[in-house]
Design a protein around this motif. Sequence first.
Motif, PDB file in Angstrom:
ATOM      1  N   GLU A  23       0.812  -1.218   0.000  1.00 56.76           N
ATOM      2  CA  GLU A  23       0.000   0.000   0.000  1.00 56.76           C
ATOM      3  C   GLU A  23       0.847   1.270   0.000  1.00 56.76           C
ATOM      4  O   GLU A  23       0.490   2.255  -0.651  1.00 56.76           O
ATOM      5  CB  GLU A  23      -0.960  -0.003   1.192  1.00 56.76           C
ATOM      6  CG  GLU A  23      -1.956   1.121   1.152  1.00 56.76           C
ATOM      7  CD  GLU A  23      -3.086   0.967   2.142  1.00 56.76           C
ATOM      8  OE1 GLU A  23      -3.828   1.943   2.308  1.00 56.76           O
ATOM      9  OE2 GLU A  23      -3.261  -0.116   2.739  1.00 56.76           O
ATOM     10  N   PHE A  26       1.841   2.051  -3.572  1.00 57.51           N
ATOM     11  CA  PHE A  26       0.695   2.445  -4.389  1.00 57.51           C
ATOM     12  C   PHE A  26       0.103   3.781  -3.952  1.00 57.51           C
ATOM     13  O   PHE A  26      -0.478   4.505  -4.763  1.00 57.51           O
ATOM     14  CB  PHE A  26      -0.354   1.331  -4.421  1.00 57.51           C
ATOM     15  CG  PHE A  26       0.070   0.170  -5.269  1.00 57.51           C
ATOM     16  CD1 PHE A  26       0.031   0.242  -6.648  1.00 57.51           C
ATOM     17  CD2 PHE A  26       0.547  -0.995  -4.695  1.00 57.51           C
ATOM     18  CE1 PHE A  26       0.445  -0.817  -7.451  1.00 57.51           C
ATOM     19  CE2 PHE A  26       0.964  -2.070  -5.470  1.00 57.51           C
ATOM     20  CZ  PHE A  26       0.916  -1.973  -6.863  1.00 57.51           C
ATOM     21  N   SER A  27       0.284   4.146  -2.682  1.00 53.99           N
ATOM     22  CA  SER A  27      -0.227   5.436  -2.208  1.00 53.99           C
ATOM     23  C   SER A  27       0.529   6.608  -2.829  1.00 53.99           C
ATOM     24  O   SER A  27       0.028   7.733  -2.834  1.00 53.99           O
ATOM     25  CB  SER A  27      -0.148   5.514  -0.681  1.00 53.99           C
ATOM     26  OG  SER A  27       1.201   5.633  -0.247  1.00 53.99           O
ATOM     27  N   LEU A  31      -3.595   6.124  -9.375  1.00 50.04           N
ATOM     28  CA  LEU A  31      -4.187   4.817  -9.656  1.00 50.04           C
ATOM     29  C   LEU A  31      -5.484   4.933 -10.449  1.00 50.04           C
ATOM     30  O   LEU A  31      -6.308   5.820 -10.201  1.00 50.04           O
ATOM     31  CB  LEU A  31      -4.450   4.076  -8.345  1.00 50.04           C
ATOM     32  CG  LEU A  31      -3.227   3.845  -7.463  1.00 50.04           C
ATOM     33  CD1 LEU A  31      -3.644   3.177  -6.155  1.00 50.04           C
ATOM     34  CD2 LEU A  31      -2.173   3.020  -8.190  1.00 50.04           C
ATOM     35  N   MET A  42     -10.406   0.032  -2.772  1.00 46.47           N
ATOM     36  CA  MET A  42     -10.661   1.183  -1.901  1.00 46.47           C
ATOM     37  C   MET A  42     -11.334   0.776  -0.592  1.00 46.47           C
ATOM     38  O   MET A  42     -11.060   1.370   0.448  1.00 46.47           O
ATOM     39  CB  MET A  42     -11.478   2.241  -2.636  1.00 46.47           C
ATOM     40  CG  MET A  42     -10.672   2.970  -3.692  1.00 46.47           C
ATOM     41  SD  MET A  42     -11.449   4.458  -4.375  1.00 46.47           S
ATOM     42  CE  MET A  42     -12.980   3.832  -5.027  1.00 46.47           C
ATOM     43  N   THR A  45      -8.351  -0.636   1.606  1.00 45.01           N
ATOM     44  CA  THR A  45      -7.134   0.159   1.784  1.00 45.01           C
ATOM     45  C   THR A  45      -7.537   1.611   2.021  1.00 45.01           C
ATOM     46  O   THR A  45      -8.725   1.947   2.036  1.00 45.01           O
ATOM     47  CB  THR A  45      -6.238   0.104   0.531  1.00 45.01           C
ATOM     48  OG1 THR A  45      -6.914   0.763  -0.551  1.00 45.01           O
ATOM     49  CG2 THR A  45      -5.867  -1.321   0.147  1.00 45.01           C
ATOM     50  N   ASN A  46      -6.553   2.471   2.135  1.00 39.96           N
ATOM     51  CA  ASN A  46      -6.792   3.909   2.225  1.00 39.96           C
ATOM     52  C   ASN A  46      -6.478   4.602   0.908  1.00 39.96           C
ATOM     53  O   ASN A  46      -6.256   5.813   0.878  1.00 39.96           O
ATOM     54  CB  ASN A  46      -5.929   4.515   3.349  1.00 39.96           C
ATOM     55  CG  ASN A  46      -6.372   4.033   4.701  1.00 39.96           C
ATOM     56  OD1 ASN A  46      -7.559   4.045   5.015  1.00 39.96           O
ATOM     57  ND2 ASN A  46      -5.430   3.583   5.510  1.00 39.96           N
ATOM     58  N   LEU A  47      -6.451   3.864  -0.175  1.00 40.57           N
ATOM     59  CA  LEU A  47      -6.087   4.400  -1.484  1.00 40.57           C
ATOM     60  C   LEU A  47      -7.282   5.040  -2.186  1.00 40.57           C
ATOM     61  O   LEU A  47      -8.425   4.594  -2.024  1.00 40.57           O
ATOM     62  CB  LEU A  47      -5.522   3.286  -2.360  1.00 40.57           C
ATOM     63  CG  LEU A  47      -4.262   2.607  -1.833  1.00 40.57           C
ATOM     64  CD1 LEU A  47      -3.905   1.407  -2.694  1.00 40.57           C
ATOM     65  CD2 LEU A  47      -3.111   3.588  -1.754  1.00 40.57           C
ATOM     66  N   GLN A  48      -6.979   6.060  -2.969  1.00 40.71           N
ATOM     67  CA  GLN A  48      -7.975   6.690  -3.833  1.00 40.71           C
ATOM     68  C   GLN A  48      -7.675   6.273  -5.264  1.00 40.71           C
ATOM     69  O   GLN A  48      -6.515   6.311  -5.701  1.00 40.71           O
ATOM     70  CB  GLN A  48      -7.937   8.209  -3.695  1.00 40.71           C
ATOM     71  CG  GLN A  48      -8.393   8.687  -2.338  1.00 40.71           C
ATOM     72  CD  GLN A  48      -9.823   8.234  -2.026  1.00 40.71           C
ATOM     73  OE1 GLN A  48     -10.741   8.427  -2.833  1.00 40.71           O
ATOM     74  NE2 GLN A  48     -10.015   7.614  -0.869  1.00 40.71           N
ATOM     75  N   ILE A  49      -8.721   5.893  -5.980  1.00 46.79           N
ATOM     76  CA  ILE A  49      -8.551   5.352  -7.329  1.00 46.79           C
ATOM     77  C   ILE A  49      -9.581   5.981  -8.260  1.00 46.79           C
ATOM     78  O   ILE A  49     -10.764   6.071  -7.918  1.00 46.79           O
ATOM     79  CB  ILE A  49      -8.747   3.816  -7.321  1.00 46.79           C
ATOM     80  CG1 ILE A  49      -7.733   3.160  -6.374  1.00 46.79           C
ATOM     81  CG2 ILE A  49      -8.630   3.253  -8.728  1.00 46.79           C
ATOM     82  CD1 ILE A  49      -7.975   1.680  -6.163  1.00 46.79           C
TER      83      ILE A  49
END
Length: 124
Positions: A23, A26-27, A31, A42, A45-49
């Motif tokens: 992560e 990728f952060s 993405l 999403m 994880t705490n990712l924005q896509i």
Amino acid sequence: MNIALIAHDKRKDTLVNFIKNNEQFFSEQTLFSTGTTGLRVMENTNLQITRFQSGPLGGDQEVGALVAKGQMDAIFFFRDPLTSQPHEPDVNALLRLCDVYHIPVATNTESANAILYYLKNHKK
């Protein structure tokens, strides 16, 4: 870097786990993803896509358009080789574009680890 995340239904959990384990890397990237895959990542994880349509509804082609425009640096596409896909022509077209434009594509955890190693050590 612009990175796309895609996974067939039977490989979504595997991709989510791979992304969770990496992560931090990728952060730091921009993405993109097909619809359901992006939502699953999403949610876990705490990712924005930036999400496109689901693969069968044109999402693979939306990613392919970015490849053709020179706006994609890598694709993590965890494919299910044992299940027939109704949008197989779209999948093949995306993979062909990646070959034409020299975009690295990971189709399983092992190739994903290799591409991740490369991306971490050869930043653009």
